[in-house]
Design a protein around this motif. Structure first.
Motif, PDB file in Angstrom:
ATOM      1  N   GLY A  62      -2.206  -0.559  -9.393  1.00  0.00           N
ATOM      2  CA  GLY A  62      -0.867  -0.682  -9.977  1.00  0.00           C
ATOM      3  C   GLY A  62      -0.438  -2.126  -9.851  1.00  0.00           C
ATOM      4  N   PRO A  63      -0.750  -2.946 -10.821  1.00  0.00           N
ATOM      5  CA  PRO A  63      -0.512  -4.394 -10.690  1.00  0.00           C
ATOM      6  C   PRO A  63       0.969  -4.749 -10.792  1.00  0.00           C
ATOM      7  CG  PRO A  63      -1.203  -3.905 -12.928  1.00  0.00           C
ATOM      8  CD  PRO A  63      -1.251  -2.601 -12.174  1.00  0.00           C
ATOM      9  N   ILE A  64       1.309  -5.966 -10.382  1.00  0.00           N
ATOM     10  CA  ILE A  64       2.641  -6.499 -10.688  1.00  0.00           C
ATOM     11  C   ILE A  64       2.467  -7.420 -11.890  1.00  0.00           C
ATOM     12  CG2 ILE A  64       4.647  -7.789  -9.867  1.00  0.00           C
ATOM     13  CD1 ILE A  64       3.842  -7.173  -7.024  1.00  0.00           C
ATOM     14  N   ILE A  66       4.734  -9.334 -14.983  1.00  0.00           N
ATOM     15  CA  ILE A  66       6.066  -9.602 -15.535  1.00  0.00           C
ATOM     16  C   ILE A  66       5.919 -10.298 -16.888  1.00  0.00           C
ATOM     17  CG2 ILE A  66       7.304  -9.661 -13.332  1.00  0.00           C
ATOM     18  CD1 ILE A  66       7.226 -12.677 -13.399  1.00  0.00           C
ATOM     19  N   VAL A  75       1.175 -11.109 -11.715  1.00  0.00           N
ATOM     20  CA  VAL A  75       1.697 -11.726 -10.485  1.00  0.00           C
ATOM     21  C   VAL A  75       0.818 -11.358  -9.292  1.00  0.00           C
ATOM     22  CG1 VAL A  75       3.664 -11.795  -8.892  1.00  0.00           C
ATOM     23  CG2 VAL A  75       4.057 -11.742 -11.361  1.00  0.00           C
ATOM     24  N   SER A  76       0.374 -10.084  -9.255  1.00  0.00           N
ATOM     25  CA  SER A  76      -0.465  -9.659  -8.137  1.00  0.00           C
ATOM     26  C   SER A  76      -1.343  -8.472  -8.533  1.00  0.00           C
ATOM     27  CB  SER A  76       0.387  -9.302  -6.922  1.00  0.00           C
ATOM     28  OG  SER A  76      -0.436  -9.156  -5.779  1.00  0.00           O
ATOM     29  N   PHE A  77      -2.501  -8.408  -7.902  1.00  0.00           N
ATOM     30  CA  PHE A  77      -3.495  -7.374  -8.198  1.00  0.00           C
ATOM     31  C   PHE A  77      -4.285  -7.074  -6.937  1.00  0.00           C
ATOM     32  CE2 PHE A  77      -8.052  -6.853  -8.679  1.00  0.00           C
ATOM     33  CZ  PHE A  77      -8.162  -5.738  -9.476  1.00  0.00           C
ATOM     34  N   MET A  78      -4.429  -5.792  -6.633  1.00  0.00           N
ATOM     35  CA  MET A  78      -5.297  -5.374  -5.525  1.00  0.00           C
ATOM     36  C   MET A  78      -5.709  -3.934  -5.836  1.00  0.00           C
ATOM     37  SD  MET A  78      -6.485  -5.629  -2.236  1.00  0.00           S
ATOM     38  CE  MET A  78      -7.357  -4.314  -1.365  1.00  0.00           C
ATOM     39  N   ILE A 151       3.859   0.115 -13.319  1.00  0.00           N
ATOM     40  CA  ILE A 151       2.776   0.253 -12.328  1.00  0.00           C
ATOM     41  C   ILE A 151       1.769   1.306 -12.743  1.00  0.00           C
ATOM     42  CG2 ILE A 151       2.231   0.647  -9.905  1.00  0.00           C
ATOM     43  CD1 ILE A 151       5.096   0.234  -9.236  1.00  0.00           C
TER      44      ILE A 151
ATOM     45  N   ASN B  61       4.091 -15.740  -4.328  1.00  0.00           N
ATOM     46  CA  ASN B  61       3.860 -14.400  -4.878  1.00  0.00           C
ATOM     47  C   ASN B  61       3.523 -13.442  -3.732  1.00  0.00           C
ATOM     48  OD1 ASN B  61       1.194 -14.927  -4.250  1.00  0.00           O
ATOM     49  ND2 ASN B  61       0.447 -14.925  -6.342  1.00  0.00           N
ATOM     50  N   PRO B  62       3.571 -12.127  -3.964  1.00  0.00           N
ATOM     51  CA  PRO B  62       3.392 -11.182  -2.856  1.00  0.00           C
ATOM     52  C   PRO B  62       2.023 -11.315  -2.189  1.00  0.00           C
ATOM     53  CG  PRO B  62       4.313 -10.082  -4.768  1.00  0.00           C
ATOM     54  CD  PRO B  62       3.909 -11.452  -5.219  1.00  0.00           C
ATOM     55  N   CYS B  64       0.417  -8.963  -0.868  1.00  0.00           N
ATOM     56  CA  CYS B  64      -0.379  -7.842  -1.364  1.00  0.00           C
ATOM     57  C   CYS B  64       0.401  -7.199  -2.502  1.00  0.00           C
ATOM     58  CB  CYS B  64      -0.625  -6.820  -0.254  1.00  0.00           C
ATOM     59  SG  CYS B  64      -1.570  -5.385  -0.831  1.00  0.00           S
ATOM     60  N   VAL B  65      -0.340  -6.597  -3.423  1.00  0.00           N
ATOM     61  CA  VAL B  65       0.319  -6.006  -4.603  1.00  0.00           C
ATOM     62  C   VAL B  65       1.241  -4.850  -4.211  1.00  0.00           C
ATOM     63  CG1 VAL B  65      -1.462  -4.311  -5.190  1.00  0.00           C
ATOM     64  CG2 VAL B  65      -0.116  -5.354  -7.015  1.00  0.00           C
ATOM     65  N   GLY B 104       9.998 -10.343  -9.125  1.00  0.00           N
ATOM     66  CA  GLY B 104       8.552 -10.183  -8.923  1.00  0.00           C
ATOM     67  C   GLY B 104       8.074 -10.441  -7.506  1.00  0.00           C
ATOM     68  N   ARG B 107       7.155  -5.256  -5.768  1.00  0.00           N
ATOM     69  CA  ARG B 107       6.792  -4.372  -6.875  1.00  0.00           C
ATOM     70  C   ARG B 107       7.754  -3.177  -6.851  1.00  0.00           C
ATOM     71  NH1 ARG B 107       1.086  -1.294  -6.683  1.00  0.00           N
ATOM     72  NH2 ARG B 107       2.233  -0.253  -5.036  1.00  0.00           N
ATOM     73  N   ALA B 108       8.106  -2.660  -8.008  1.00  0.00           N
ATOM     74  CA  ALA B 108       8.974  -1.467  -8.054  1.00  0.00           C
ATOM     75  C   ALA B 108       8.129  -0.273  -7.624  1.00  0.00           C
ATOM     76  CB  ALA B 108       9.520  -1.269  -9.458  1.00  0.00           C
TER      77      ALA B 108
END
Lengths: 207, 305
Positions: A62-64, A66, A75-78, A151, B61-62, B64-65, B104, B107-108
């Motif tokens: 569930g990436p971030i 925008i 913005v972020s991926f894991m 997400i 940025n975060p 972790c996601v 950002g 994350r929601a």
């Protein structure tokens, strides 16, 4: 334990040669999903609005993402834990024609059996390093955004040498973590012994 | 009186820092772990994780996601006065979480537990969560912890009532069994900061465990040697298991084992674990009565227990 650099769409031959413990780096195209999408398709009777035959690499994630100047920015991926998607794992492999699933942890016996039958593997990350990955990922498109939210939507990624991931279920049905469990259990016995907790220890039953 | 604008800005900055910057003590534990790790793949994984975390501080940025459950701990001076009072402090925290989500940094992630409805801002019934501790003084210390889904959902939080007949051995067996089960295949994102609560009712033990996981400085020891010994013994035992980073093998399975305790009933010892993931995100800020704001390196929650 070998290292492979593979490009999606993946062929059956690509994944049949992989063995547990091998390291893979991935390029080409991929899509994401989480449980809400699988529930939407498999339990609620909706149709996947895209073709997965030429996009047979699934990343549980569930990436971030925008929107900036009308363009998507990752913005972020894991990779997220695959084990919780076991309910739909075999179905996904079968009906979507998957060749590889990337996710944290692993999957269960039913999915492993489908992977063995149809030629598919599962691979797992060895670090939590979103910043080393996001530069290898381009967001191409998104499906089911309005229906499922950001997400849980299906994001289309174009990836370039994304990795390393360790193959933890191969197409012969072996599980890397099951093998490791045997060693961990042995170490656990020794650790307990050292603390004076023998194998005969039983908790006093309180209820 | 501390103005709303001051504490609201401080709350937002604390959330942002907690989400994007690794705490110095956790960073130190990573550096030590990389030096000690003998499994080359695990060592590379730890180094890649640290490199990515360092990049997060620069890229903002975060780390972790999964930016987790938003949890606030307020250590409040007995004479602390806030404009709008504590109801407004909580409203400001909600606004700050929503803003951090919009930008950002978060994350929601928070959803309705039955319908799956996603408000898109991490705000809903009983979320964020607020915990207070009252101390002497007139300042307020605000800690934000982002408790990840992996470490919370996959067996990292457990409890058991151990009989006095089983004592320390029962407690240690419960902790080791729990950790092995939850760390399989890296489910709780090890190496973990493992919090353990001993005593009290089950919820008291669980809350102590959560605070031990989220608020104790990594590398600190319990001041009571009896509990410090349990921490040390379990740290050594868990790191001998071969679980490693993300459960793929290696000799770094926990970064810390932190025990906190409460007196308990003669009938039994409530024990609880709360596992924090390797990123162990948190940040803390102090606001003095004159409105001056100070970044804190660590929550300092436990000074007087």
């Amino acid at each position: 334990m070998a290292e492979y650099h593979l490009t999606s769409p993946l062929s059956e031959e690509d994944v049949r040669r992989l063995r547990i413990g091998d390291t893979v780096y991935l390029s080409g195209n991929a899509f994401t999903c989480r449980s809400r999408l699988q529930k939407y398709i498999f339990d609620e009777g909706n149709t996947l609005p895209f073709d997965t035959r030429e996009r047979n690499l699934l990343i549980h994630n569930g990436p971030i993402v925008i929107k900036e100047n009308d363009k998507w920015r990752l913005v972020s991926f894991m990779p997220t834990s695959s084990i919780r998607f076991e309910k739909w794992g075999a179905k996904s492999v079968r009906e979507w024609g998957l060749r590889m699933i990337v996710g944290k942890t692993t999957m269960g016996e039913e999915t492993a059996a489908a992977m063995k039958e149809l030629g598919c593997v599962h691979a797992s990350p060895r670090s939590v390093s979103p910043n080393l990955w996001i530069d290898s990922i381009e967001v191409e498109d998104v499906y089911l955004f309005d229906e499922l939210g950001s997400i849980e939507a299906a994001w289309f990624f174009k990836i370039n040498e994304l990795g390393p991931f360790v193959v933890d279920i191969d197409s012969e049905g072996n599980n890397y973590f099951d093998r490791l469990d045997e060693q961990i259990d042995e170490h656990k016995r020794a650790a307990l012994e050292k603390l004076g907790i023998g194998e005969d220890f039983k908790f006093t039953k309180l209820y | 009186m501390i103005k709303t604008e001051i504490y609201e800005n401080a709350l937002f900055e604390t959330i942002k820092r907690g989400a994007t910057e690794i705490s110095p003590d956790v960073r130190g534990a990573f550096v030590d772990a990389i030096e000690r790790e003998t499994n080359p793949d695990a060592r590379a994984g730890l180094a890649a994780t640290l490199e990515s975390m360092d990049m997060s501080s620069v890229r903002k940025n975060p780390l972790c996601v999964d930016t987790g459950w938003p949890i606030f701990y307020f250590k409040v001076g007995n004479r602390c006065e806030l404009e709008g009072g504590f109801v407004e402090l909580e409203n400001a925290a909600r606004r700050a979480v929503a803003k951090a989500t919009r930008l950002g940094y978060l994350r929601a992630t928070m959803k309705h537990p039955l319908t799956g409805y996603d408000p898109g801002n991490n705000i809903g019934m009983n979320i964020p969560d607020f915990t207070y501790k009252f101390v002497d003084g007139d300042s307020i210390e605000m800690s934000y912890a982002a408790k990840g889904g992996g470490s919370e959902c996959f067996g990292g939080t457990r409890h058991r009532i151990v009989a006095f007949a089983d004592g320390i051995k029962g407690i240690e067996k419960f902790v080791i069994d729990s950790f092995v089960a939850s760390a399989r295949a890296g489910a709780v994102c090890p190496p973990s900061v493992l919090g353990i609560g001993i005593g009290g009712t089950a919820n008291v033990a669980a809350n102590l465990a959560k605070k031990a996981a989220c608020l104790r400085t990594v590398g600190s020891k319990h001041p009571d040697p009896m509990f410090a010994k349990i921490e040390e013994d379990l740290y050594e035992a868990l790191n001998s298991l071969g679980i490693g980073i993300l459960g793929a093998g290696g000799n770094t399975s926990v970064l810390a084992v932190n025990v906190e305790y409460a007196y308990t009933h003669i009938a039994g010892i409530a024990c609880a674990t709360s596992t924090n993931c390797m990123v162990a995100r948190r940040a803390s800020t102090r606001i003095n009565s004159d409105g001056s704001v100070e970044k804190m390196q660590s929550p300092m929650w436990f000074g007087d227990r």
